[in-house]
Design a protein around this motif. Structure first.
Motif, PDB file in Angstrom:
ATOM      1  N   UNK A   1      48.796 -42.525  10.681  1.00 19.70           N
ATOM      2  CA  UNK A   1      48.968 -41.185  11.197  1.00 19.70           C
ATOM      3  C   UNK A   1      48.764 -41.160  12.690  1.00 19.70           C
ATOM      4  N   UNK A   2      49.337 -42.021  13.369  1.00 14.40           N
ATOM      5  CA  UNK A   2      49.193 -42.097  14.801  1.00 14.40           C
ATOM      6  C   UNK A   2      49.694 -40.824  15.467  1.00 14.40           C
ATOM      7  N   UNK A   3      48.860 -40.238  16.296  1.00 15.50           N
ATOM      8  CA  UNK A   3      49.234 -39.036  17.021  1.00 15.50           C
ATOM      9  C   UNK A   3      48.970 -37.742  16.269  1.00 15.50           C
ATOM     10  N   UNK A   4      48.591 -37.790  15.011  1.00 14.53           N
ATOM     11  CA  UNK A   4      48.344 -36.587  14.231  1.00 14.53           C
ATOM     12  C   UNK A   4      47.008 -35.976  14.633  1.00 14.53           C
ATOM     13  N   UNK A   5      46.936 -34.648  14.554  1.00 10.85           N
ATOM     14  CA  UNK A   5      45.671 -33.979  14.854  1.00 10.85           C
ATOM     15  C   UNK A   5      44.902 -33.657  13.575  1.00 10.85           C
ATOM     16  N   UNK A   6      45.331 -34.226  12.444  1.00  7.38           N
ATOM     17  CA  UNK A   6      44.555 -34.091  11.209  1.00  7.38           C
ATOM     18  C   UNK A   6      44.160 -35.485  10.745  1.00  7.38           C
ATOM     19  N   UNK A   7      43.239 -35.512   9.821  1.00  4.79           N
ATOM     20  CA  UNK A   7      42.804 -36.771   9.219  1.00  4.79           C
ATOM     21  C   UNK A   7      43.494 -36.972   7.869  1.00  4.79           C
ATOM     22  N   UNK A   8      44.475 -36.129   7.577  1.00  6.57           N
ATOM     23  CA  UNK A   8      45.240 -36.232   6.346  1.00  6.57           C
ATOM     24  C   UNK A   8      44.688 -35.372   5.227  1.00  6.57           C
ATOM     25  N   UNK A   9      45.450 -35.305   4.145  1.00  4.43           N
ATOM     26  CA  UNK A   9      45.017 -34.592   2.949  1.00  4.43           C
ATOM     27  C   UNK A   9      44.092 -35.531   2.186  1.00  4.43           C
ATOM     28  N   UNK A  10      42.842 -35.124   2.071  1.00  2.00           N
ATOM     29  CA  UNK A  10      41.864 -35.947   1.372  1.00  2.00           C
ATOM     30  C   UNK A  10      41.244 -35.211   0.190  1.00  2.00           C
ATOM     31  N   UNK A  11      41.518 -33.905   0.079  1.00  2.00           N
ATOM     32  CA  UNK A  11      40.915 -33.092  -0.969  1.00  2.00           C
ATOM     33  C   UNK A  11      41.986 -32.207  -1.590  1.00  2.00           C
ATOM     34  N   UNK A  12      42.043 -32.221  -2.916  1.00  2.00           N
ATOM     35  CA  UNK A  12      42.957 -31.329  -3.630  1.00  2.00           C
ATOM     36  C   UNK A  12      42.152 -30.641  -4.724  1.00  2.00           C
ATOM     37  N   UNK A  13      42.156 -29.313  -4.697  1.00  2.00           N
ATOM     38  CA  UNK A  13      41.448 -28.526  -5.704  1.00  2.00           C
ATOM     39  C   UNK A  13      42.451 -27.963  -6.698  1.00  2.00           C
ATOM     40  N   UNK A  14      42.106 -28.057  -7.976  1.00  2.00           N
ATOM     41  CA  UNK A  14      42.969 -27.583  -9.050  1.00  2.00           C
ATOM     42  C   UNK A  14      42.266 -26.459  -9.807  1.00  2.00           C
ATOM     43  N   UNK A  15      42.898 -25.288  -9.919  1.00  2.00           N
ATOM     44  CA  UNK A  15      42.309 -24.244 -10.753  1.00  2.00           C
ATOM     45  C   UNK A  15      42.477 -24.627 -12.223  1.00  2.00           C
ATOM     46  N   UNK A  16      41.449 -24.402 -13.033  1.00  2.00           N
ATOM     47  CA  UNK A  16      41.511 -24.725 -14.456  1.00  2.00           C
ATOM     48  C   UNK A  16      40.945 -23.562 -15.264  1.00  2.00           C
ATOM     49  N   UNK A  17      41.468 -23.396 -16.465  1.00  2.00           N
ATOM     50  CA  UNK A  17      40.979 -22.324 -17.337  1.00  2.00           C
ATOM     51  C   UNK A  17      39.934 -22.825 -18.321  1.00  2.00           C
ATOM     52  N   UNK A  18      39.987 -24.096 -18.673  1.00  2.00           N
ATOM     53  CA  UNK A  18      38.998 -24.686 -19.580  1.00  2.00           C
ATOM     54  C   UNK A  18      38.461 -25.952 -18.910  1.00  2.00           C
ATOM     55  N   UNK A  19      37.286 -25.837 -18.316  1.00  2.00           N
ATOM     56  CA  UNK A  19      36.728 -26.920 -17.523  1.00  2.00           C
ATOM     57  C   UNK A  19      36.497 -28.182 -18.354  1.00  2.00           C
ATOM     58  N   UNK A  20      35.990 -28.048 -19.552  1.00  2.00           N
ATOM     59  CA  UNK A  20      35.708 -29.224 -20.387  1.00  2.00           C
ATOM     60  C   UNK A  20      36.995 -29.979 -20.733  1.00  2.00           C
ATOM     61  N   UNK A  21      38.029 -29.252 -21.106  1.00  2.00           N
ATOM     62  CA  UNK A  21      39.302 -29.899 -21.445  1.00  2.00           C
ATOM     63  C   UNK A  21      39.928 -30.546 -20.219  1.00  2.00           C
ATOM     64  N   UNK A  22      39.896 -29.838 -19.090  1.00  2.00           N
ATOM     65  CA  UNK A  22      40.473 -30.387 -17.857  1.00  2.00           C
ATOM     66  C   UNK A  22      39.705 -31.631 -17.425  1.00  2.00           C
ATOM     67  N   UNK A  23      38.372 -31.592 -17.540  1.00  2.00           N
ATOM     68  CA  UNK A  23      37.557 -32.745 -17.159  1.00  2.00           C
ATOM     69  C   UNK A  23      37.945 -33.972 -17.982  1.00  2.00           C
ATOM     70  N   UNK A  24      38.197 -33.789 -19.263  1.00  2.00           N
ATOM     71  CA  UNK A  24      38.598 -34.911 -20.122  1.00  2.00           C
ATOM     72  C   UNK A  24      39.936 -35.498 -19.659  1.00  2.00           C
ATOM     73  N   UNK A  25      40.887 -34.641 -19.322  1.00  2.00           N
ATOM     74  CA  UNK A  25      42.201 -35.116 -18.873  1.00  2.00           C
ATOM     75  C   UNK A  25      42.088 -35.877 -17.559  1.00  2.00           C
ATOM     76  N   UNK A  26      41.361 -35.324 -16.583  1.00  2.00           N
ATOM     77  CA  UNK A  26      41.244 -35.977 -15.283  1.00  2.00           C
ATOM     78  C   UNK A  26      40.401 -37.252 -15.368  1.00  2.00           C
ATOM     79  N   UNK A  27      39.412 -37.277 -16.269  1.00  2.00           N
ATOM     80  CA  UNK A  27      38.629 -38.496 -16.487  1.00  2.00           C
ATOM     81  C   UNK A  27      39.543 -39.599 -17.023  1.00  2.00           C
ATOM     82  N   UNK A  28      40.414 -39.238 -17.953  1.00  2.00           N
ATOM     83  CA  UNK A  28      41.363 -40.219 -18.496  1.00  2.00           C
ATOM     84  C   UNK A  28      42.361 -40.652 -17.427  1.00  2.00           C
TER      85      UNK A  28
END
Length: 118
Positions: free
Chosen positions: A1-28
Motif C-alpha cells: 500500500x505504498x502512498x496510502x494514507x490508511x493501514x488497510x482494512x483490518x477489521x470487519x464486523x458482522x451483524x448477527x441475530x443468533x450469536x451462538x449459531x454464528x460463532x459456530x459457523x465462524x469457528x468452523x
C-alpha cells in the motif's frame, strides 16, 4: 500500500441475530476459537484480520457487514472523506483501550468504518 494514507482494512464486523449459531459457523470457517467471547461481541483474529460478530446490531442501525479501515488520525481522515462527499454517520468514540471508531457512508449509502489505535 505504498502512498496510502490508511493501514488497510483490518477489521470487519458482522451483524448477527443468533450469536451462538454464528460463532459456530465462524469457528468452523476460521478453524479457531474466538479470542473475545462475550454476550455482546465475539471476536476472532485470523491472519492479521479482526472478524467480529455483533448481536443486537439493529440497535446500532447496523444492517450489513462493515469494513473498518485503520488510520493514524481518525479526525483528519473523516474530514477528508466528508469533504469528498462522504456523510458522517457516527462521530469518533472510544470503545476501550484507547481505540477510536467512527462510521460514515459513501455517496451510495454504503457504510464504512474507521479505527484509530492510540
Amino acid at each position: 500500500m505504498s502512498g496510502s494514507t490508511t493501514q488497510g482494512v483490518k477489521t470487519i464486523l458482522h451483524p448477527v441475530t443468533d450469536l451462538a449459531k454464528a460463532k459456530a459457523v465462524y469457528t468452523a470457517l476460521l478453524g479457531m476459537e474466538p479470542q473475545a467471547d462475550s454476550p455482546y461481541y465475539v471476536g476472532f483474529e485470523a491472519e492479521g484480520q479482526q472478524i467480529g460478530l455483533v448481536p443486537n446490531a439493529e440497535q446500532q442501525h447496523m444492517t450489513s457487514p462493515v469494513a473498518y479501515w485503520h488510520v493514524a488520525d481518525i479526525k483528519a481522515k473523516l474530514a477528508e472523506v466528508t469533504a469528498a462527499g462522504g456523510t458522517l454517520k457516527e462521530s469518533p468514540r472510544d470503545v476501550g483501550s484507547g481505540r477510536l471508531v467512527a462510521t460514515f457512508t459513501d455517496t451510495d449509502g454504503n457504510e464504512l468504518g474507521l479505527i484509530q489505535d492510540r
